[in-house]
Design a protein around this motif. Structure first.
Motif, mmCIF file in Angstrom:
data_model
loop_
_atom_site.group_PDB
_atom_site.id
_atom_site.type_symbol
_atom_site.label_atom_id
_atom_site.label_comp_id
_atom_site.label_asym_id
_atom_site.label_seq_id
_atom_site.Cartn_x
_atom_site.Cartn_y
_atom_site.Cartn_z
ATOM 1 N N PRO A 1 1.419 -22.542 4.138
ATOM 2 C CA PRO A 1 2.352 -22.980 3.001
ATOM 3 C C PRO A 1 1.710 -24.216 2.164
ATOM 4 C CG PRO A 1 3.198 -23.551 4.851
ATOM 5 C CD PRO A 1 2.118 -23.040 5.378
ATOM 6 N N ILE A 2 1.854 -24.591 1.020
ATOM 7 C CA ILE A 2 1.314 -25.621 0.150
ATOM 8 C C ILE A 2 2.494 -26.215 -0.218
ATOM 9 C CG2 ILE A 2 -0.128 -26.511 -1.276
ATOM 10 C CD1 ILE A 2 -1.564 -23.904 -1.507
ATOM 11 N N ALA A 3 2.656 -27.581 0.297
ATOM 12 C CA ALA A 3 3.698 -28.412 -0.443
ATOM 13 C C ALA A 3 3.681 -28.720 -1.883
ATOM 14 C CB ALA A 3 3.924 -29.813 0.426
ATOM 15 N N PRO A 4 4.879 -28.457 -2.466
ATOM 16 C CA PRO A 4 4.730 -28.826 -4.174
ATOM 17 C C PRO A 4 4.773 -30.442 -4.083
ATOM 18 C CG PRO A 4 6.994 -28.363 -3.104
ATOM 19 C CD PRO A 4 6.163 -28.208 -2.148
ATOM 20 N N THR A 5 4.194 -30.995 -5.456
ATOM 21 C CA THR A 5 4.603 -32.376 -5.640
ATOM 22 C C THR A 5 5.904 -32.610 -6.356
ATOM 23 O OG1 THR A 5 2.054 -32.212 -6.486
ATOM 24 C CG2 THR A 5 3.353 -33.983 -7.239
ATOM 25 N N ARG A 6 6.413 -33.541 -5.685
ATOM 26 C CA ARG A 6 7.569 -34.082 -5.862
ATOM 27 C C ARG A 6 7.790 -34.685 -7.432
ATOM 28 N NH1 ARG A 6 12.044 -34.569 -2.779
ATOM 29 N NH2 ARG A 6 14.028 -35.966 -3.370
ATOM 30 N N ASP B 1 16.601 -24.345 2.110
ATOM 31 C CA ASP B 1 15.685 -23.059 2.221
ATOM 32 C C ASP B 1 14.489 -23.479 2.991
ATOM 33 O OD1 ASP B 1 14.100 -20.918 1.975
ATOM 34 O OD2 ASP B 1 14.192 -20.672 -0.250
ATOM 35 N N GLN B 2 14.525 -22.901 4.352
ATOM 36 C CA GLN B 2 13.437 -23.168 5.087
ATOM 37 C C GLN B 2 11.990 -22.804 4.911
ATOM 38 O OE1 GLN B 2 14.176 -22.781 9.590
ATOM 39 N NE2 GLN B 2 16.338 -23.415 9.506
ATOM 40 N N GLN B 3 11.979 -21.563 4.084
ATOM 41 C CA GLN B 3 10.770 -21.265 3.433
ATOM 42 C C GLN B 3 10.282 -22.140 2.587
ATOM 43 O OE1 GLN B 3 10.832 -17.182 2.492
ATOM 44 N NE2 GLN B 3 8.733 -17.142 1.528
ATOM 45 N N ASN B 4 11.040 -22.639 1.656
ATOM 46 C CA ASN B 4 10.741 -23.483 0.635
ATOM 47 C C ASN B 4 10.322 -24.861 1.219
ATOM 48 O OD1 ASN B 4 10.173 -23.744 -2.096
ATOM 49 N ND2 ASN B 4 12.000 -24.754 -2.380
ATOM 50 N N TYR B 5 10.806 -25.003 2.509
ATOM 51 C CA TYR B 5 10.440 -26.405 2.781
ATOM 52 C C TYR B 5 9.339 -26.373 4.060
ATOM 53 C CZ TYR B 5 13.840 -28.995 0.026
ATOM 54 O OH TYR B 5 14.566 -29.652 -0.966
ATOM 55 N N LEU C 1 14.108 -32.110 -7.906
ATOM 56 C CA LEU C 1 12.785 -32.979 -7.458
ATOM 57 C C LEU C 1 11.814 -32.405 -6.530
ATOM 58 C CD1 LEU C 1 14.527 -36.139 -7.277
ATOM 59 C CD2 LEU C 1 13.078 -35.708 -9.286
ATOM 60 N N HIS C 2 12.447 -31.415 -5.712
ATOM 61 C CA HIS C 2 11.359 -30.719 -4.645
ATOM 62 C C HIS C 2 10.290 -29.759 -5.208
ATOM 63 C CE1 HIS C 2 10.462 -28.027 -1.522
ATOM 64 N NE2 HIS C 2 10.135 -29.110 -0.918
ATOM 65 N N GLY C 3 10.588 -29.151 -5.893
ATOM 66 C CA GLY C 3 9.715 -28.139 -6.463
ATOM 67 C C GLY C 3 9.901 -26.775 -5.651
ATOM 68 N N LYS C 4 8.660 -25.692 -5.538
ATOM 69 C CA LYS C 4 8.784 -24.520 -4.872
ATOM 70 C C LYS C 4 7.336 -24.566 -4.047
ATOM 71 C CE LYS C 4 9.098 -19.563 -5.529
ATOM 72 N NZ LYS C 4 9.184 -18.426 -6.616
ATOM 73 N N GLY D 1 8.036 -30.189 -8.669
ATOM 74 C CA GLY D 1 9.334 -30.707 -9.044
ATOM 75 C C GLY D 1 9.468 -31.081 -10.200
ATOM 76 N N GLN D 2 10.736 -31.088 -10.817
ATOM 77 C CA GLN D 2 10.917 -31.523 -12.277
ATOM 78 C C GLN D 2 10.896 -33.034 -12.369
ATOM 79 O OE1 GLN D 2 14.550 -28.873 -12.545
ATOM 80 N NE2 GLN D 2 13.532 -28.054 -14.362
ATOM 81 N N ASP D 3 10.444 -33.414 -13.390
ATOM 82 C CA ASP D 3 10.343 -34.914 -13.555
ATOM 83 C C ASP D 3 11.851 -34.907 -14.272
ATOM 84 O OD1 ASP D 3 7.805 -35.262 -12.756
ATOM 85 O OD2 ASP D 3 6.980 -35.063 -14.744
ATOM 86 N N ILE D 4 12.590 -36.330 -14.069
ATOM 87 C CA ILE D 4 13.908 -36.480 -14.737
ATOM 88 C C ILE D 4 13.645 -37.852 -15.116
ATOM 89 C CG2 ILE D 4 15.125 -34.951 -12.873
ATOM 90 C CD1 ILE D 4 16.049 -37.439 -11.468
ATOM 91 N N ARG D 5 14.615 -38.165 -16.310
ATOM 92 C CA ARG D 5 14.797 -39.490 -16.908
ATOM 93 C C ARG D 5 16.140 -39.885 -16.704
ATOM 94 N NH1 ARG D 5 12.220 -40.455 -22.627
ATOM 95 N NH2 ARG D 5 10.280 -40.358 -21.028
ATOM 96 N N LEU D 6 16.367 -41.118 -16.132
ATOM 97 C CA LEU D 6 17.439 -41.822 -16.057
ATOM 98 C C LEU D 6 18.102 -42.554 -17.297
ATOM 99 C CD1 LEU D 6 17.089 -42.767 -12.518
ATOM 100 C CD2 LEU D 6 17.939 -40.685 -13.456
ATOM 101 N N HIS D 7 19.236 -42.871 -17.388
ATOM 102 C CA HIS D 7 20.062 -43.758 -18.304
ATOM 103 C C HIS D 7 19.647 -45.287 -17.809
ATOM 104 C CE1 HIS D 7 22.662 -41.373 -20.871
ATOM 105 N NE2 HIS D 7 22.821 -40.564 -19.754
#
Length: 624
Positions: free
Chosen positions: A63-68, A192-196, A215-218, A244-250
């Motif tokens: 498995p290859i870990a996704p970029t957070r 999801d243990q497979q995704n992690y 944030l985690h990704g696939k 993972g998706q980038d997020i913007r906060l207030h």
């Protein structure tokens, strides 16, 4: 006489030999047939099975870990980053003696007892065969080189490139963002243990925890060919992970840092909200701690130091601290009194400096011992007259007060994406009977009317209730998330249990009455925070509060100098600006800081100035 043996029978011998030869040949043919049949069976009928087993020995599925995903503030400033790093790992199945390998590595690079203990713990928690287990995090280039030249005598040892979470603002944002840490077995059961399968970290607190799914990704996969020692020879197939998706906060990092600076070394909390959206502009809890220590695992000594500190740096005061709200709820109590018809907005009392339920009974004293004279609702809020609120609290009783305070969000969690937020306590008759096993007394209503007694609130709740006043009853839930960067249509859902109705008053003019009184707090001749309102070129609506930490006997006077520092009053302030077109709401709590006018209001004024003057600069720049 000698007997002679008969003549040898060669024909019989030949027949015997021939039969034996045929038998042996038949056995050989039979065995060869069985061997051929077995070969056909293995090569034809069992081909797929043994080919798979062979490939398992030669080909590994990794498995290859996704970029957070990254976290930004409202202006695009990076708040949570991923930094490249290299870790020293060991694959258990590829080494004969783990302890000997570690001992040999310790001759090449520093390996502490903590490193070894952590390695064995991670080894026990390992989820699959051939999974590398980290012995040392964050290797330097020199250390990498020393290990690399000795790979030939260190089977199973490898250097893995990785991305590690990094928080550039460290303790300044830890209570707003939370942090990631090593995933444990309990957390692994919830995902999801497979995704992690290649992920070693997970969000532990705050935004990092709440938005973990985004944030985690696939996870990705790759097939690699290995030699007999397990070393990778080549990559056969690869399915890239989805980052993972980038997020913007207030969150506004400049305002956050300004709030932290204004609070200084004082223990306390600051919350700032945008009343138009409910966005959390700043969320400060001081003191804090460096979340980077937790990413790869904090030492036991460092963690115990944080736990045992009397300043409680691990405690998020902004969303979990429960403080008596004191006079900061007098606006809501006043609204409850006039909207319920208990008194009119023009109702006036004469304040001698105390209030009695019965003649000769207990004195409920005002903070101003000689009294305020004639007081109506407006002057009672501006000068924070306790006696006036004792009177209307007595007339009203607990039911309307508790009902109206609940409409402003007290006693419940209304924030949408702060998983550790606390609902605190909004007392009522039912609450006291259920929790204390005692009836509600009239004296309890008097205490509630000035924000003392059983009621406690968090700084976030104080800011939220003040935001409802700034919006003249319009409800909007506090939230950290502004948007998901690659999903602009995403709307943060409001759970039914957090959906509050707008506060509807019988007369809209009551809002003007309360807001005008809050302006008098800051700009009036006798307002409790008039010093903090001086010189402002915009109008501020505010309210100070002073919450008792220890009780004072009726015949005694409060003397801060005679009390231990941690037993002194808390200073509180809530307010918004500009008062007629609110753009920012602020709540401040300064623990053991004394009066709200002297300890908390100056902190809020600094934030108002910072925010309003910066907004003015932006407008001028746009016009230019």
């Amino acid at each position: 006489m000698r007997r002679h043996s008969p003549i040898k029978d060669h024909l019989s011998e030949r027949r015997t030999f021939a039969s034996r030869t045929l038998l042996a040949f038949a056995v050989v043919v039979l065995l060869m047939g069985a061997l051929a049949a077995r070969m056909v069976y293995l090569q034809v009928f069992e081909h797929d099975r043994y080919a798979t087993i062979s490939d398992r020995n030669r080909v590994q599925l990794e498995p290859i870990a996704p970029t957070r995903g990254l976290i930004y503030d409202r202006n695009g400033r990076l708040l949570a980053d991923n930094r490249p790093t290299h870790n020293l790992s060991i694959v258990r199945e590829r080494t004969d003696d783990i302890d000997a390998t570690i001992a040999e590595l310790a001759q090449l690079v520093p390996v502490t007892e903590r490193d070894i203990a952590g390695f064995h713990k991670r080894l026990r928690e390992r989820r699959r065969p051939y999974e590398p287990v980290v012995l040392r995090f964050r290797m330097s280039e020199a250390e990498i080189a020393r290990v690399a030249v000795n790979f030939h005598r260190l089977p199973g040892v490898q250097i893995d490139a990785d991305l590690t979470r990094y928080y550039p603002y460290a303790s300044s944002l830890v209570h707003a963002l939370g942090y990631v840490g090593r995933i444990n077995e309990r957390e692994l059961e919830r995902v999801d243990q497979q995704n992690y399968s290649a992920t070693h970290h997970i969000g532990k607190l705050g935004v990092e925890k709440f938005y973990e799914d985004r944030l985690h990704g696939k996870v990705g996969l790759q097939k690699v060919e290995t030699d007999a020692r397990g070393q990778i020879l080549r990559v056969l197939e690869r399915e890239d992970p989805q980052p993972g998706q980038d997020i913007r906060l207030h969150l506004d990092i400049e305002l956050q840092l300004a709030a932290e600076q204004a609070l200084g070394e004082q223990r306390g909390a600051v919350v700032a909200l945008d009343p138009r959206t409910g966005g959390i502009l700043a969320l400060v809890s001081h003191p804090g701690y460096d979340p980077n220590l937790f990413v790869t695992g904090i030492s036991g000594r460092d963690y115990r130091a944080l736990q045992q500190s009397e300043d409680l740096p691990l405690f998020n005061r902004a969303i979990r601290g429960r403080y008596p709200p004191a006079s900061t709820i007098k606006m809501m109590v006043g609204l409850a009194a006039i909207d319920s018809g208990t008194v009119s907005p023009a109702y006036t009392i004469s304040d001698p400096g105390w209030y009695q339920l019965t003649e000769g009974g207990r004195y409920y004293r005002d903070w101003k011992r000689w009294g305020h004279g004639k007081v109506n609702l407006k002057t009672a809020i501006a000068e924070s007259c306790d006696t006036y609120f004792y009177d209307i609290g007595h007339r009203m009783g607990v039911d309307p007060m508790s009902d109206y305070l609940g409409r402003f969000g007290f006693g419940r969690v209304t924030s949408l994406d702060l998983p550790e937020a606390n609902g605190a306590i909004l007392p009522s008759k039912e609450w006291k009977r259920r929790v204390r096993g005692r009836p509600w007394y009239t004296g309890d209503s008097l205490n509630l009317s000035i924000g003392q007694g059983f009621m406690v609130a968090t700084p976030l709740q104080l800011a939220t209730a003040t935001m409802v006043i700034a919006n003249r009853g319009r409800w909007v839930n506090p939230r950290m998330l502004q948007r998901v960067i690659d999903e602009p249509e995403f709307e943060l859902p409001v759970p039914e249990r957090k959906q509050l109705a707008d506060v509807q008053l019988k007369r809209d003019g009551y809002w003007d009455h309360i807001i005008t009184a809050m302006e008098e707090v800051m700009h009036g001749e006798h307002g409790t925070a008039r010093r903090s309102g001086q010189g402002a070129d915009y109008r501020i609506a505010g309210k100070t509060g002073t919450a008792q930490v220890v009780g004072i006997k009726q015949d005694e006077e409060y003397d801060a100098e005679a009390l231990a520092e941690r037993l002194r009053d808390h200073g509180l302030f809530v307010g918004f600006a500009p008062s007629r077109d609110p753009q920012i709401v602020v709540a401040v709590v300064v623990e053991n800081g004394g009066g709200g006018s002297s300890a908390a209001a100056p902190v809020a004024r600094e934030l108002f100035d910072f925010y309003m003057l910066r907004q003015k600069d932006v407008q001028l720049a746009d016009q230019g």
